[in-house]
Design a protein around this motif. Structure first.
Motif, PDB file in Angstrom:
ATOM      1  N   TYR A  46       0.742  -1.236  -0.116  1.00  0.00           N
ATOM      2  CA  TYR A  46      -0.061  -0.002   0.077  1.00  0.00           C
ATOM      3  C   TYR A  46       0.880   1.379   0.208  1.00  0.00           C
ATOM      4  N   TYR A  47       2.165   1.188   0.081  1.00  0.00           N
ATOM      5  CA  TYR A  47       3.076   2.208  -0.080  1.00  0.00           C
ATOM      6  C   TYR A  47       2.710   3.282   0.989  1.00  0.00           C
ATOM      7  N   LEU A  48       2.832   2.585   2.437  1.00  0.00           N
ATOM      8  CA  LEU A  48       2.613   3.478   3.366  1.00  0.00           C
ATOM      9  C   LEU A  48       3.708   3.306   4.522  1.00  0.00           C
ATOM     10  N   ILE A  49       4.233   4.377   4.985  1.00  0.00           N
ATOM     11  CA  ILE A  49       5.323   4.275   6.050  1.00  0.00           C
ATOM     12  C   ILE A  49       5.174   5.366   6.880  1.00  0.00           C
ATOM     13  N   ALA A  50       5.365   4.982   8.253  1.00  0.00           N
ATOM     14  CA  ALA A  50       5.386   6.199   9.257  1.00  0.00           C
ATOM     15  C   ALA A  50       6.293   7.140   9.217  1.00  0.00           C
ATOM     16  N   LEU A  51       6.484   8.347   9.508  1.00  0.00           N
ATOM     17  CA  LEU A  51       7.462   9.363   9.520  1.00  0.00           C
ATOM     18  C   LEU A  51       7.760   9.941  10.940  1.00  0.00           C
ATOM     19  N   SER A  52       6.728   9.898  11.901  1.00  0.00           N
ATOM     20  CA  SER A  52       7.158  10.420  13.262  1.00  0.00           C
ATOM     21  C   SER A  52       5.812  10.189  14.314  1.00  0.00           C
ATOM     22  N   GLU A  53       6.215   9.984  15.387  1.00  0.00           N
ATOM     23  CA  GLU A  53       5.117   9.880  16.476  1.00  0.00           C
ATOM     24  C   GLU A  53       4.859  11.146  17.145  1.00  0.00           C
ATOM     25  N   GLU A  54       3.808  11.838  17.008  1.00  0.00           N
ATOM     26  CA  GLU A  54       3.368  12.990  17.604  1.00  0.00           C
ATOM     27  C   GLU A  54       2.725  12.895  18.995  1.00  0.00           C
ATOM     28  N   PRO A  55       2.833  14.140  19.815  1.00  0.00           N
ATOM     29  CA  PRO A  55       2.083  14.059  21.031  1.00  0.00           C
ATOM     30  C   PRO A  55       0.549  13.597  20.721  1.00  0.00           C
ATOM     31  N   ARG A  56      -0.044  13.317  21.625  1.00  0.00           N
ATOM     32  CA  ARG A  56      -1.468  12.655  21.702  1.00  0.00           C
ATOM     33  C   ARG A  56      -1.641  11.377  21.027  1.00  0.00           C
ATOM     34  N   GLY A  57      -0.740  10.788  20.797  1.00  0.00           N
ATOM     35  CA  GLY A  57      -0.705   9.393  20.142  1.00  0.00           C
ATOM     36  C   GLY A  57      -0.679   9.281  18.482  1.00  0.00           C
ATOM     37  N   LEU A  58      -0.830  10.538  18.162  1.00  0.00           N
ATOM     38  CA  LEU A  58      -1.199  10.757  16.629  1.00  0.00           C
ATOM     39  C   LEU A  58       0.314  10.219  15.946  1.00  0.00           C
ATOM     40  N   ILE A  59       0.228   9.372  14.748  1.00  0.00           N
ATOM     41  CA  ILE A  59       1.386   8.831  13.990  1.00  0.00           C
ATOM     42  C   ILE A  59       1.191   9.733  12.640  1.00  0.00           C
ATOM     43  N   ARG A  60       2.219  10.311  12.056  1.00  0.00           N
ATOM     44  CA  ARG A  60       2.152  10.773  10.651  1.00  0.00           C
ATOM     45  C   ARG A  60       2.510   9.889   9.754  1.00  0.00           C
ATOM     46  N   VAL A  61       1.994   9.406   8.572  1.00  0.00           N
ATOM     47  CA  VAL A  61       2.430   8.507   7.876  1.00  0.00           C
ATOM     48  C   VAL A  61       2.042   8.985   6.272  1.00  0.00           C
ATOM     49  N   ALA A  62       3.382   8.460   5.795  1.00  0.00           N
ATOM     50  CA  ALA A  62       3.406   9.111   4.270  1.00  0.00           C
ATOM     51  C   ALA A  62       2.724   8.143   3.096  1.00  0.00           C
ATOM     52  N   THR A  63       1.968   8.726   2.337  1.00  0.00           N
ATOM     53  CA  THR A  63       1.237   7.934   1.224  1.00  0.00           C
ATOM     54  C   THR A  63       1.534   8.729  -0.132  1.00  0.00           C
ATOM     55  N   CYS A  64       1.290   7.757  -1.004  1.00  0.00           N
ATOM     56  CA  CYS A  64       1.250   8.470  -2.532  1.00  0.00           C
ATOM     57  C   CYS A  64      -0.133   8.211  -3.272  1.00  0.00           C
ATOM     58  N   THR A  65      -1.053   7.700  -2.259  1.00  0.00           N
ATOM     59  CA  THR A  65      -2.553   7.615  -2.920  1.00  0.00           C
ATOM     60  C   THR A  65      -3.544   8.338  -2.095  1.00  0.00           C
ATOM     61  N   PRO A  66      -3.494   9.483  -2.360  1.00  0.00           N
ATOM     62  CA  PRO A  66      -4.358  10.335  -1.306  1.00  0.00           C
ATOM     63  C   PRO A  66      -5.854   9.964  -1.553  1.00  0.00           C
ATOM     64  N   LEU A  67      -6.260   9.278  -2.351  1.00  0.00           N
ATOM     65  CA  LEU A  67      -7.834   9.231  -2.639  1.00  0.00           C
ATOM     66  C   LEU A  67      -8.375   7.620  -2.166  1.00  0.00           C
ATOM     67  N   ASP A  68      -7.384   7.005  -1.623  1.00  0.00           N
ATOM     68  CA  ASP A  68      -7.643   5.447  -1.218  1.00  0.00           C
ATOM     69  C   ASP A  68      -7.619   5.281   0.521  1.00  0.00           C
ATOM     70  N   PRO A  69      -8.580   5.671   1.015  1.00  0.00           N
ATOM     71  CA  PRO A  69      -8.763   5.862   2.460  1.00  0.00           C
ATOM     72  C   PRO A  69      -8.659   4.237   3.230  1.00  0.00           C
TER      73      PRO A  69
END
Length: 568
Positions: A84-107
């Motif tokens: 699915y071409y997904l990879i985490a970039l960082s863990e933010e406060p409040r338990g949020l995870i930033r994830v890189a994707t190249c398919t913005p329209l596939d939730p």
């Protein structure tokens, strides 16, 4: 606020083409971004940037220097991230995870990932190639399916039941629904590419087959495979290389192209019969590997300036010399990247063509059809060239054609296998070239070696002990010159506990001046020439290595390892 259509048109999309893509997306159910990319109406970067603006996401054109959180690597299977071409970039406060994707329209994959992690996800858009590279880096040290593939092979009763089919370019990321042996070989090759291995060895022993990777010039033992699987692995690799599966008593060579996600890798395959069975070595040439500039390959500022000066000459031969795997081609390509191809006609003949160079016509050697280095060079002379590169001067015929080209007003680049710059000149004479032709055609000889650089992850400074001081003396340095502190890598998971990661080059530049020309004509030996050049200020390989130790890029051990024969 601008609409998506406005943003896409601003990014370079033609309105009529956008309407066409909308119609296709509506009738096929495919997402609009995929249709646009498949039609190649817009490059991925401006497309993702437009979608990021429209959706309110961040867009990152590069993911260099990002460390993927360990919780993501430990909990998410590598197959999921690759599919699915997904990879985490960082863990933010409040338990949020930033994830890189190249398919913005596939939730859907994002929802699945959120469920797997039990965390909320914030999407970030990034190019597919950047995500693939980061996935490979993040999962580098995981077993990555080799153990599972081995288990599948062990369970497969019919171990010789080998699937023969092979695509034009086998995708080593695609291991789903493959026969166990194919899955095993693909997984090993993917692991090799992730670890930046230049060669993969399948070494048969009486009781096992040992897989070995050459990384940064050093061989490492990797997985051991049960002996009963050896014949099937050999057959599989031979099928990939279009070699004769039935012939087991003679050495064979083959070539294959494999895909890894978006990129392609050329694989040169060699098999030889040994007493324990056939031994296979695969040389990996990553076509998508980065092309380096002169400043990035380890040249000192003085040598960069000197090489740039010679690159502007209208005629002559520039030779790069060193053993196999010492980075000669990389240096030649970095030099040729400086040439203005809009004003000059540049042609190369190589075996094989390792990287694709923009604006340059590259020809592949084909000895079966009679296209040798010498034959290719002869043909080039009828193509109105300014600059030519011949992969290697191996024989008198190639040397003579190269010299004729240089003497008739062309700049010629090539490589030779010798130990240092001075012995390159005598090698040409030994091949049968007249000394006066050598003296009048060669303008610059560059000798080089690759040395490993200290791993930045575990680099440390320690006081210089007596043992280190002895090694420094051999290189020609004193503890005082290094402020009584030396840098080295203590070893970590990132560098296989070797203390080294990546490589740089050390160089020896020998411009052929009047003094040297006279010596060549008089039949001087390589030692006499080298001594004269050192007296005139030439820096030998070992002296250039001193600078790499002084600047804490490498260690005395590495410099001594690759310059045993350099006593200057």
């Amino acid at each position: 606020m601008a609409t998506l259509s406005d943003l896409l048109i601003d990014a370079g999309m033609v309105r009529e083409r956008l309407e066409e893509c909308r119609r296709i997306a509506g009738s096929t159910g495919e997402s609009l971004d995929r249709v646009i990319l498949n039609k190649e109406y817009l490059d991925e970067e401006p497309l993702l940037s437009a979608y990021a603006q429209h959706l309110g996401y961040e867009f990152l054109p590069t993911l260099d220097g990002i460390r993927v959180p360990s919780t993501f690597v430990n909990r998410i299977p590598v197959q999921f991230t690759r599919n699915y071409y997904l990879i985490a970039l960082s863990e933010e406060p409040r338990g949020l995870i930033r994830v890189a994707t190249c398919t913005p329209l596939d939730p859907n994959p994002m929802d699945d990932l959120s469920a797997l992690l039990g965390r909320e996800i914030e999407p970030v858009l990034a190019p597919r190639s950047e995500i693939t590279t980061l996935i490979a880096r993040a999962y580098r040290h995981k077993a990555d399916g080799v153990d599972q593939a081995l288990a599948d092979v062990a369970e497969d009763g019919d171990i010789q039941g080998l699937a023969d089919e092979i695509d034009e370019a086998e995708d080593v990321l695609d291991v789903s629904n493959k026969a166990p042996i194919i899955k095993l070989v693909n997984t090993i090759m993917f692991q090799a590419l992730k670890l930046r291995a230049s060669d993969v060895h399948f070494h048969p022993y009486p009781e096992r087959t040992q897989v070995r990777f050459r990384i940064d010039g050093i061989l490492y033992d990797m997985d051991s495979i049960p002996r009963k699987a050896h014949e099937a692995i050999v057959s599989r690799v031979k099928v990939m290389g279009k070699m004769d599966i039935a012939e087991r008593r003679l050495p064979q060579d083959g070539r294959a192209t494999i895909r890894i996600g978006e990129g392609e890798v050329d694989v040169r395959i060699s098999s030889i019969p040994t007493s324990n069975g056939e031994r296979i070595v695969m040389r990996m040439l990553d076509k998508t590997a980065k092309l380096y500039t002169l400043e990035e390959i380890g040249l000192s500022p003085a040598n960069v300036a000197l090489l740039r000066e010679y690159l502007n000459w209208s005629h002559g031969i520039i030779l790069v010399t060193g053993p196999t795997g010492s980075g000669k081609t990389t240096t030649l390509y970095a030099g040729m990247g400086e040439i203005d191809t809009t004003q000059k006609n540049v042609l190369t003949i190589e075996d094989p063509v390792e990287y694709s160079l923009g604006g340059i016509s590259q020809v592949q050697v084909n000895t079966k059809k009679g296209l040798t280095f010498a034959a290719g060079l002869r043909s080039f002379l009828r193509q109105d060239p300014d600059v030519m590169m011949v992969g290697e001067i191996r024989d008198l015929e190639t040397a003579e054609v190269a010299i004729r080209a240089a003497l008739t007003g062309h700049l010629v680049f090539s490589t030779v296998h010798t130990n240092d710059a001075a012995s390159t000149v005598t090698r040409m004479v030994d091949q049968g070239v007249e000394p006066y032709l050598v003296a009048s055609s060669i303008v610059l000889v560059i000798a080089q070696r690759l040395i490993r650089t200290i791993c930045p992850n575990c680099k440390t400074l320690v006081p210089i002990s007596d043992e280190w001081a002895a090694k420094l003396r051999k290189v020609g340095l004193t503890p005082e010159e290094l402020n009584h502190e030396i840098a080295f890598g203590v070893g970590c998971d990132e560098c296989f506990h070797s203390g080294y990661s990546g490589r740089t080059a050390i160089y020896e530049f020998l411009p052929v001046n009047e003094t040297l020309r006279t010596m060549i004509m008089d039949g001087a030996t390589a030692t006499q020439m080298k001594r004269a050049c050192i007296d005139q200020g030439m820096l030998t390989l070992r002296l250039d290595g001193q600078d790499k130790v002084r600047s804490r890029q490498s260690t005395p051990d590495e410099v001594l390892r690759v310059t045993q024969l350099d006593m200057g």
